[in-house]
Design a protein around this motif. Structure first.
Motif, PDB file in Angstrom:
ATOM      1  N   GLU A  28       7.836 -11.741   5.417  1.00 29.76           N
ATOM      2  CA  GLU A  28       7.067 -11.055   6.037  1.00 29.76           C
ATOM      3  C   GLU A  28       7.545  -9.752   6.119  1.00 29.76           C
ATOM      4  N   THR A  29       9.246  -9.592   6.457  1.00 30.22           N
ATOM      5  CA  THR A  29       9.615  -8.068   6.351  1.00 30.22           C
ATOM      6  C   THR A  29       9.521  -7.506   5.037  1.00 30.22           C
ATOM      7  N   ALA A  30       9.457  -8.226   3.953  1.00 30.98           N
ATOM      8  CA  ALA A  30       9.648  -7.621   2.637  1.00 30.98           C
ATOM      9  C   ALA A  30       8.290  -7.165   2.236  1.00 30.98           C
ATOM     10  N   ILE A  31       7.077  -7.706   2.712  1.00 24.84           N
ATOM     11  CA  ILE A  31       5.891  -7.399   2.531  1.00 24.84           C
ATOM     12  C   ILE A  31       5.703  -6.103   3.513  1.00 24.84           C
ATOM     13  N   ARG A  32       5.873  -6.195   4.734  1.00 24.93           N
ATOM     14  CA  ARG A  32       5.898  -5.067   5.363  1.00 24.93           C
ATOM     15  C   ARG A  32       6.701  -3.659   4.759  1.00 24.93           C
ATOM     16  N   VAL A  33       7.936  -3.776   4.530  1.00 23.93           N
ATOM     17  CA  VAL A  33       8.633  -2.946   3.635  1.00 23.93           C
ATOM     18  C   VAL A  33       7.852  -2.458   2.371  1.00 23.93           C
ATOM     19  N   MET A  34       7.392  -3.455   1.736  1.00 24.67           N
ATOM     20  CA  MET A  34       6.709  -3.168   0.397  1.00 24.67           C
ATOM     21  C   MET A  34       5.219  -2.085   0.693  1.00 24.67           C
ATOM     22  N   ARG A  35       4.754  -2.312   1.814  1.00 26.80           N
ATOM     23  CA  ARG A  35       3.333  -1.876   2.163  1.00 26.80           C
ATOM     24  C   ARG A  35       3.925  -0.259   2.631  1.00 26.80           C
ATOM     25  N   GLN A  36       5.008  -0.429   3.487  1.00 25.53           N
ATOM     26  CA  GLN A  36       5.391   1.057   3.950  1.00 25.53           C
ATOM     27  C   GLN A  36       5.993   1.780   2.581  1.00 25.53           C
ATOM     28  N   ASP A  37       6.603   1.246   1.520  1.00 22.87           N
ATOM     29  CA  ASP A  37       6.953   2.179   0.555  1.00 22.87           C
ATOM     30  C   ASP A  37       5.775   2.391  -0.304  1.00 22.87           C
ATOM     31  N   PHE A  38       4.606   1.893  -0.420  1.00 23.62           N
ATOM     32  CA  PHE A  38       3.483   2.101  -1.368  1.00 23.62           C
ATOM     33  C   PHE A  38       2.876   3.562  -0.450  1.00 23.62           C
ATOM     34  N   GLU A  39       2.873   3.361   0.883  1.00 28.34           N
ATOM     35  CA  GLU A  39       2.352   4.484   1.552  1.00 28.34           C
ATOM     36  C   GLU A  39       2.876   5.663   1.615  1.00 28.34           C
ATOM     37  N   ASP A  40       4.264   5.299   1.577  1.00 23.95           N
ATOM     38  CA  ASP A  40       5.206   6.490   1.457  1.00 23.95           C
ATOM     39  C   ASP A  40       5.176   7.126   0.143  1.00 23.95           C
ATOM     40  N   GLY A  41       4.594   6.558  -1.093  1.00 26.72           N
ATOM     41  CA  GLY A  41       4.649   7.119  -2.389  1.00 26.72           C
ATOM     42  C   GLY A  41       5.642   6.564  -3.272  1.00 26.72           C
ATOM     43  N   LEU A  42       6.545   5.753  -2.874  1.00 27.97           N
ATOM     44  CA  LEU A  42       7.798   5.363  -3.523  1.00 27.97           C
ATOM     45  C   LEU A  42       7.469   4.675  -4.982  1.00 27.97           C
ATOM     46  N   PHE A  43       6.197   4.089  -5.240  1.00 26.39           N
ATOM     47  CA  PHE A  43       5.914   3.646  -6.218  1.00 26.39           C
ATOM     48  C   PHE A  43       4.347   3.672  -6.593  1.00 26.39           C
ATOM     49  N   ARG A  44       3.654   3.345  -7.484  1.00 24.82           N
ATOM     50  CA  ARG A  44       2.657   3.396  -8.204  1.00 24.82           C
ATOM     51  C   ARG A  44       2.055   2.338  -8.647  1.00 24.82           C
ATOM     52  N   VAL A  45       0.836   1.928  -8.600  1.00 26.42           N
ATOM     53  CA  VAL A  45       0.457   0.639  -9.220  1.00 26.42           C
ATOM     54  C   VAL A  45      -0.897   0.996 -10.197  1.00 26.42           C
ATOM     55  N   TYR A  46      -0.674   0.460 -11.460  1.00 30.97           N
ATOM     56  CA  TYR A  46      -1.763   0.744 -12.585  1.00 30.97           C
ATOM     57  C   TYR A  46      -2.229  -0.777 -12.842  1.00 30.97           C
ATOM     58  N   LEU A  47      -3.639  -0.943 -12.762  1.00 34.32           N
ATOM     59  CA  LEU A  47      -4.239  -2.120 -13.387  1.00 34.32           C
ATOM     60  C   LEU A  47      -5.034  -1.829 -14.492  1.00 34.32           C
ATOM     61  N   ASN A  48      -4.496  -2.158 -15.833  1.00 32.86           N
ATOM     62  CA  ASN A  48      -5.186  -2.122 -17.040  1.00 32.86           C
ATOM     63  C   ASN A  48      -5.322  -0.270 -17.089  1.00 32.86           C
ATOM     64  N   GLY A  49      -4.256   0.407 -16.779  1.00 35.01           N
ATOM     65  CA  GLY A  49      -4.249   1.861 -17.140  1.00 35.01           C
ATOM     66  C   GLY A  49      -5.004   2.428 -15.977  1.00 35.01           C
ATOM     67  N   LYS A  50      -5.496   2.044 -15.170  1.00 28.67           N
ATOM     68  CA  LYS A  50      -6.194   2.806 -13.740  1.00 28.67           C
ATOM     69  C   LYS A  50      -5.436   2.592 -12.886  1.00 28.67           C
ATOM     70  N   GLU A  51      -5.209   3.712 -12.254  1.00 23.93           N
ATOM     71  CA  GLU A  51      -4.156   3.976 -10.806  1.00 23.93           C
ATOM     72  C   GLU A  51      -5.063   3.224  -9.527  1.00 23.93           C
ATOM     73  N   CYS A  52      -4.293   2.444  -8.824  1.00 23.73           N
ATOM     74  CA  CYS A  52      -5.015   1.718  -7.780  1.00 23.73           C
ATOM     75  C   CYS A  52      -4.367   2.509  -6.578  1.00 23.73           C
ATOM     76  N   LEU A  53      -5.288   3.135  -5.776  1.00 22.85           N
ATOM     77  CA  LEU A  53      -4.783   4.133  -4.604  1.00 22.85           C
ATOM     78  C   LEU A  53      -4.902   3.422  -3.230  1.00 22.85           C
ATOM     79  N   GLU A  54      -5.638   2.456  -3.196  1.00 20.80           N
ATOM     80  CA  GLU A  54      -5.785   2.058  -1.633  1.00 20.80           C
ATOM     81  C   GLU A  54      -5.579   0.354  -1.678  1.00 20.80           C
ATOM     82  N   LEU A  55      -4.586   0.297  -0.690  1.00 22.09           N
ATOM     83  CA  LEU A  55      -4.134  -1.164  -0.405  1.00 22.09           C
ATOM     84  C   LEU A  55      -5.304  -2.024  -0.072  1.00 22.09           C
TER      85      LEU A  55
END
Length: 134
Positions: A82-109
């Motif tokens: 649960e803590t790891a997921i919370r940290v991951m969510r915060q890291d995404f919101e802080d822009g520490l990493f980006r996610v691309y699905l089949n070449g298209k950026e995913c912007l919203e959790l």
């Protein structure tokens, strides 16, 4: 569902790792990242219990990351998922990493994703630079 996960470092776009993971069906980016965190947690737990001798392929995989570590965990408390997921969510919101699905950026959790078997997910990690500004 099987997904192809590719990890890259943004400063060089160098591929750090590539693997295929099996996760349950997900419909949002938040669910996808949560499942990937859980998978990583399981792998670390398994690595702690595994034989400490590295195979040739494991050493090559580690070499690609720029270091060879021997999977020994010196932490007595790995934390909880649960803590790891919370940290991951915060890291995404802080822009520490980006996610691309089949070449298209995913912007919203919470945004809906259309994920199919064998899709390619790229995790692009940003490295924070430290130093003087003058």
């Amino acid at each position: 569902m099987k997904l192809n996960i590719i990890r890259k470092k943004a400063s060089s776009l160098r591929e750090l790792s590539r693997e295929q993971v099996q996760i349950p069906e997900v419909s949002t980016l938040e669910e996808l990242l949560g499942e990937l965190v859980k998978e990583e947690f399981r792998k670390r737990k398994d690595a702690d219990q595994a034989d400490p001798v590295l195979t040739e392929n494991e050493m090559k995989d580690e070499e690609r990351l720029g270091r060879i570590r021997f999977f020994a965990s010196y932490e007595e408390n790995m934390g909880d998922i649960e803590t790891a997921i919370r940290v991951m969510r915060q890291d995404f919101e802080d822009g520490l990493f980006r996610v691309y699905l089949n070449g298209k950026e995913c912007l919203e959790l919470k945004g809906r994703l259309e994920i199919k078997d064998e899709d390619e997910v790229v995790l692009l990690r940003f490295v924070m630079l430290a130093g003087r500004m003058w």
